[in-house]
Design an enzyme around this catalytic site. Sequence first.
Site, PDB file in Angstrom:
ATOM      1  N   ASP A  26      41.941  40.346  44.094  1.00 35.22           N
ATOM      2  CA  ASP A  26      40.607  40.496  44.693  1.00 35.22           C
ATOM      3  C   ASP A  26      40.347  39.278  45.570  1.00 35.22           C
ATOM      4  OD1 ASP A  26      37.483  41.736  43.459  1.00 35.22           O
ATOM      5  OD2 ASP A  26      37.770  40.417  45.170  1.00 35.22           O
ATOM      6  N   ASP A 124      38.904  44.923  49.764  1.00 35.31           N
ATOM      7  CA  ASP A 124      39.426  43.599  49.406  1.00 35.31           C
ATOM      8  C   ASP A 124      40.082  43.521  48.034  1.00 35.31           C
ATOM      9  OD1 ASP A 124      37.255  43.353  47.611  1.00 35.31           O
ATOM     10  OD2 ASP A 124      37.198  41.189  47.987  1.00 35.31           O
ATOM     11  N   GLU A 125      40.395  44.665  47.425  1.00 34.80           N
ATOM     12  CA  GLU A 125      41.056  44.571  46.121  1.00 34.80           C
ATOM     13  C   GLU A 125      42.072  45.695  45.928  1.00 34.80           C
ATOM     14  OE1 GLU A 125      38.484  45.474  42.680  1.00 34.80           O
ATOM     15  OE2 GLU A 125      36.931  45.939  44.134  1.00 34.80           O
TER      16      GLU A 125
HETATM   17  P1  TTP Z   1      33.565  41.954  46.509  1.00 37.93           P
HETATM   18  O1  TTP Z   1      34.995  41.737  46.139  1.00 37.93           O
HETATM   19  O2  TTP Z   1      32.668  42.596  45.506  1.00 37.93           O
HETATM   20  O3  TTP Z   1      32.883  40.570  46.884  1.00 37.93           O
HETATM   21  P2  TTP Z   1      33.469  39.322  47.646  1.00 37.93           P
HETATM   22  O4  TTP Z   1      34.918  39.478  47.967  1.00 37.93           O
HETATM   23  O5  TTP Z   1      32.589  39.029  48.828  1.00 37.93           O
HETATM   24  O6  TTP Z   1      33.249  38.160  46.613  1.00 37.93           O
HETATM   25  P3  TTP Z   1      34.071  37.819  45.268  1.00 37.93           P
HETATM   26  O7  TTP Z   1      34.665  36.463  45.504  1.00 37.93           O
HETATM   27  O8  TTP Z   1      33.052  37.807  44.183  1.00 37.93           O
HETATM   28  O9  TTP Z   1      35.100  38.888  45.108  1.00 37.93           O
HETATM   29  O10 TTP Z   1      33.465  42.820  47.825  1.00 37.93           O
HETATM   30  C1  TTP Z   1      34.385  42.665  48.887  1.00 37.93           C
HETATM   31  C2  TTP Z   1      33.681  42.822  50.222  1.00 37.93           C
HETATM   32  O11 TTP Z   1      33.047  44.093  50.302  1.00 37.93           O
HETATM   33  C3  TTP Z   1      32.602  41.779  50.436  1.00 37.93           C
HETATM   34  O12 TTP Z   1      33.105  40.605  51.041  1.00 37.93           O
HETATM   35  C4  TTP Z   1      31.620  42.512  51.317  1.00 37.93           C
HETATM   36  C5  TTP Z   1      31.798  43.961  50.980  1.00 37.93           C
HETATM   37  N1  TTP Z   1      30.670  44.424  50.157  1.00 37.93           N
HETATM   38  C6  TTP Z   1      29.573  45.048  50.778  1.00 37.93           C
HETATM   39  O13 TTP Z   1      29.560  45.212  51.991  1.00 37.93           O
HETATM   40  N2  TTP Z   1      28.519  45.456  50.007  1.00 37.93           N
HETATM   41  C7  TTP Z   1      28.489  45.287  48.639  1.00 37.93           C
HETATM   42  O14 TTP Z   1      27.503  45.653  47.973  1.00 37.93           O
HETATM   43  C8  TTP Z   1      29.631  44.637  48.008  1.00 37.93           C
HETATM   44  C9  TTP Z   1      29.640  44.411  46.514  1.00 37.93           C
HETATM   45  C10 TTP Z   1      30.676  44.239  48.803  1.00 37.93           C
HETATM   46 MG    MG Z   2      36.244  40.091  46.482  1.00 37.01          MG
END
Ligand code: TTP
Ligand code: MG
Length: 385
Positions: A26, A124-125
């Site tokens: 992730d 992103d995962e």
């Molecule tokens: P996430 O992996 O949930 O968040 P992140 O990568 O920004 O942070 P973390 O370090 O906690 O993993 O989501 C990945 C991307 O998806 C995030 O950068 C932006 C997008 N996203 C949205 O657009 N809306 C949302 O509600 C969420 C949760 C994520």
């Molecule tokens: Mg993330």
Amino acid sequence: MMVRRIGILEFNEPTTAENRKILHVDMDAFYASIEQRDNPKLRGKPVIIARHPRENSGRGVVSTASYEARKFGVHSAMSAEEAYRLCPQGVFVHGRHDYYRQVSEQVREIFRRFTDKIEPLSIDEAFLDVTENKYGLRSALEVARRIQAMIAVELHLTCSIGVSYNKFIAKLASDHHKPHGITVVTPEHAVQFIDQLPVEDIYGIGKRSSERLAQDGITTGKDLRSLTQEDCLRYFGKGGLAIYERVRGVDNRPVKIGRKRQSIGNETTLYPYLYSEDDVSETLRRLSRSVADHVAQKKVFGEVLILKYRYVDFTTATRQVSLTAPISTYEDIYPEAQSLWDNYGDVTRGIRLLGVTLGRLNQSEYENIKLPIERYHQNKNAQTE
Ligand code: TTP
Ligand code: MG
């Protein structure tokens, strides 16, 4: 193998295959980190990916925030207005979604150096099955270290990785040391790891269920493990059996390669063009209703809501939101569509097409969570009466 009977049903006690090596990768603060990478002025600053609350009548929603901004309590899905209140010094940056998709593809290219068994979960995962890998590495931790290093050196981004013997635990583990962490959970430590988790972290347990569980004093993975299969069925419906397995560290779901991104959507061309917010809302309601009907027929749930719009000048955009829990009903679909519109759309440009799509569909194993807990109490009372 032990067999249990519940009513007319028979269940085997769960057993697990412990010889797989599964990673969950992730990216850290994905959109915000990309913006900080590309613009040195943003580094070390609280970056908030959203329209500034002064734009778009303050109806923006936060996509994500850099870790600097998170210290102020800013997080995904919060209104830009609230983010601004919490962190007025925050730098608001417009998202560039097509570009983030390209970066996501670059990350996937690194995964493919190790294995083709990749199951993307979102932009992103992804899960990777590295039991067999192209480098012949025996250690999954070593694979994780190399992936993390390649992403850092080549893409100047960081990620967090969970390493375990199944998807459920790998996903929980990747969240354990963020950012830039690697967490290994071996079969011997799985139950210990799960025991300390709050119930809402356990996949398939939504906010509403966890509130009900809390009323009955069930707040951790350990508490959840004290429930019998019967209890789980009563609390969660059919999906309860999966939860019963998960809290025992059992999850035999394979990494699904190139999982098809199924979706159900509907779009409509509009003439005369729409120039009023009311007309847009009405159209979104109509589209959401038809999507909900279709979704109900197929008995599926979706985890992503996608809004498409085309302006009079033919500029076309799609915007999407990842939902924290799978949705299926009009009551859940329409507000998400409307909020995407409020966040990104501009009615003054004139609209010639609107579309609403529910994506990342699954015949969720947990879909029967609908079974209300009140029923559980009724049953309990009935038994004690
Ligand atoms: P996430 O992996 O949930 O968040 P992140 O990568 O920004 O942070 P973390 O370090 O906690 O993993 O989501 C990945 C991307 O998806 C995030 O950068 C932006 C997008 N996203 C949205 O657009 N809306 C949302 O509600 C969420 C949760 C994520
Ligand atoms: Mg993330």
